[in-house]
Design a protein around this motif. Sequence first.
Motif, PDB file in Angstrom:
ATOM      1  N   ASP A 228      24.033   6.983  32.344  1.00 36.90           N
ATOM      2  CA  ASP A 228      22.711   6.434  32.687  1.00 36.90           C
ATOM      3  C   ASP A 228      21.824   5.690  31.654  1.00 36.90           C
ATOM      4  O   ASP A 228      21.338   4.731  31.910  1.00 36.90           O
ATOM      5  N   ASP A 229      21.765   6.426  30.604  1.00 33.04           N
ATOM      6  CA  ASP A 229      20.869   5.896  29.560  1.00 33.04           C
ATOM      7  C   ASP A 229      21.458   4.477  29.164  1.00 33.04           C
ATOM      8  O   ASP A 229      20.674   3.769  28.677  1.00 33.04           O
ATOM      9  N   LYS A 235      20.545  -2.904  30.964  1.00 37.58           N
ATOM     10  CA  LYS A 235      19.797  -3.649  32.049  1.00 37.58           C
ATOM     11  C   LYS A 235      18.204  -4.106  31.193  1.00 37.58           C
ATOM     12  O   LYS A 235      17.736  -5.362  31.580  1.00 37.58           O
ATOM     13  N   GLU A 236      17.920  -3.121  30.407  1.00 40.53           N
ATOM     14  CA  GLU A 236      16.599  -3.648  29.409  1.00 40.53           C
ATOM     15  C   GLU A 236      16.838  -4.898  28.747  1.00 40.53           C
ATOM     16  O   GLU A 236      16.133  -5.880  28.413  1.00 40.53           O
ATOM     17  N   LEU A 262      27.801  -1.678  21.563  1.00 41.90           N
ATOM     18  CA  LEU A 262      28.403  -3.206  21.919  1.00 41.90           C
ATOM     19  C   LEU A 262      28.981  -2.688  23.396  1.00 41.90           C
ATOM     20  O   LEU A 262      29.601  -1.730  23.439  1.00 41.90           O
ATOM     21  N   TYR A 263      28.728  -3.612  24.266  1.00 40.01           N
ATOM     22  CA  TYR A 263      28.840  -3.569  25.642  1.00 40.01           C
ATOM     23  C   TYR A 263      30.061  -4.388  26.071  1.00 40.01           C
ATOM     24  O   TYR A 263      29.987  -5.580  25.451  1.00 40.01           O
ATOM     25  N   PHE A 264      31.025  -3.964  26.884  1.00 49.91           N
ATOM     26  CA  PHE A 264      32.104  -4.957  27.261  1.00 49.91           C
ATOM     27  C   PHE A 264      31.556  -5.496  28.899  1.00 49.91           C
ATOM     28  O   PHE A 264      31.457  -4.684  29.766  1.00 49.91           O
ATOM     29  N   PRO A 265      31.178  -6.574  29.137  1.00 48.75           N
ATOM     30  CA  PRO A 265      30.620  -7.023  30.274  1.00 48.75           C
ATOM     31  C   PRO A 265      31.795  -7.503  31.104  1.00 48.75           C
ATOM     32  O   PRO A 265      32.996  -7.811  30.720  1.00 48.75           O
ATOM     33  N   GLY A 304      25.238  -6.717  23.325  1.00 51.03           N
ATOM     34  CA  GLY A 304      24.574  -5.463  22.718  1.00 51.03           C
ATOM     35  C   GLY A 304      23.675  -5.642  21.474  1.00 51.03           C
ATOM     36  O   GLY A 304      23.181  -6.566  21.264  1.00 51.03           O
ATOM     37  N   VAL A 305      23.676  -4.536  20.700  1.00 46.75           N
ATOM     38  CA  VAL A 305      22.843  -4.706  19.503  1.00 46.75           C
ATOM     39  C   VAL A 305      23.424  -4.134  18.509  1.00 46.75           C
ATOM     40  O   VAL A 305      24.166  -3.078  18.386  1.00 46.75           O
TER      41      VAL A 305
END
Length: 608
Positions: A228-229, A235-236, A262-265, A304-305
């Motif tokens: 969830d974090d 979302k932020e 890094l996020y996989f969208p 991501g960042v």
Amino acid sequence: MEERGNISIHTENIFPIIKKFLYSDHEIFLRELVSNAVDATQKLKRLGGIGEFKGEQGDLKVVVSVDKEAKTITIADRGIGMTAEEIKKYINQIAFSGATEFVERYKDQGGEKNQIIGQFGLGFYSAFMVADEVEIISKSYQDGTEPARWVCDGSTEFAITEASKEDRGTTVILHVAQDSEEFLEKERIRTVLNKYCKFLPVEVEFEGEVINNPNPIWTKQPSELTDDDYKNFYKELYPFSEAPLFWIHLNVDYPFNLTGILYFPKIKNEFELQRNKIQLYSRQVFITDEVKDVVPEFLMLLHGVIDSPDIPLNVSRSFLQADSSVKKINTYITKKVADKLNDIFKKDRETFEKNWSDVNVFIKYGMLSDDKFYDKAKDFVLLQNTEGKYHTFEEYKALTQANQTDKSEQLVLLYTTDADKQHAYVEAALNRGYDVLKLDTVIDSHFIGLLEQKLEKTTLKRVDSETIDKLIQKDESKESVLNDTEKEEIKKVYEQAINNQHMQVEVAAMSPDDAPVVITMPEFMRRMKDMSRAGGGGMMFMGDMPDTYNVTINANHSLHQRILKAKEENKERIARQAFDLALLSQNMLSGSALTAFVKRSVELIDKE
């Protein structure tokens, strides 16, 4: 008592030069000044941590304020502050030694304007991009020191006087120039703060509100975080995006420092290469969202960042490309992504397959772009067939090798780019016991070539590129019920009925159950046309060439016995109807030809 002096530099006025070279990025003055305030605050915290500052730290927020009437912007901190001597040292001497180098190198040049501040220690002096006078009022944290005030109007002259300030820290006041009054609008300042200061490690207050998150999750250990974090942080970053599929937490301190997530969208097939979805930070200060040299090209689809103090701040793009740390980071990120994907594949193949439609573009693009990534990904890249089943390279080879190896011992992999439009051809292949792959994403036309290059003794053919017997040629051959004379007659009838030089007619022995007429475009020709449409170098000329097709007449279909026995005036009519049916199956029948086909069909039915 007032002290006046001149900043020691070999030009009458450095500030117009700074302003000229940095004007396109003049909003970064706020990043530089707020970052300086944050640094001063963190230094006080560190001194408190080692016992060198024993006083009450109190509220350590950095406060930014705007006074539109007075035409000032103020940045105030409660950090370590400075004495008059320290102001002279840090503001007049150290920063301007960098300024001298800057002027000597760039005063006669028209290029290299991109984000040059910082490289020369000019962060503070970015204030003069928007101000025609700057004040510093500062009081050191050290006991027994007096506050001091420094003023400079943009010339090389400055004045230092005693000041009235009870609390420690530094206040910088910008008297905004007429051509920069846009920064007196509160929403303009809020926008800049949100862009550059959103994750600074000290609270930043504007208009009574803390505008940043000082403890973003990339600064924490993965063991401290829940799913969830990670989702909430996504979302932020991207308030209007769907939840990501999964993510990679980067955390390394040798041979370089790098943290980030890094996020996989979810992207599906219709994607645009978004080049501004990964944000680059240095010690939580936003630098840029142009990260193409830091992140491999194929991972620009990720979100991501990335945060690394080892990536030089504010340097030109050409310098960034050459920097050894940047290259190491690029390689590291590639490895981490490959390892993460492999880990998911091995631990939870069901989830991996479920997400394949979203991640396959990343993986295939990576395999095309980077040989090292290919070497890792070849073990978990999946091939999906028309039945919806997934196979690795090795699994698919084992499935098809016995039945789909041709007489020259080449393994022939059949594929479709549109299972609906090519349905008849897919069915014909399946009826022969062949398996058919779905290769229908935006990148698959390139991926097909890569597979043929990398996989030994393997070729790929689209199911509609040949008649079913020629797709995978074996030693077996079919007998024809037509003799050579009859074949020639049938060929001639069809050539006259079709009357199109771009349709090459041939008669071949096929199964009686196959269609009477099959239209195909050779694999080589179709690939060249696809490359031409995609802008494939020397193949551009092919985009202007008309399509050429093979028209194969099934000598063993009963329709052709009927044509041979028909009256002379009906032979071409029946042949044209069979040809139009073949066109219709390929979605190639339209306009007047379709109208004529419908009319002819009604007449033929009416005669039965």
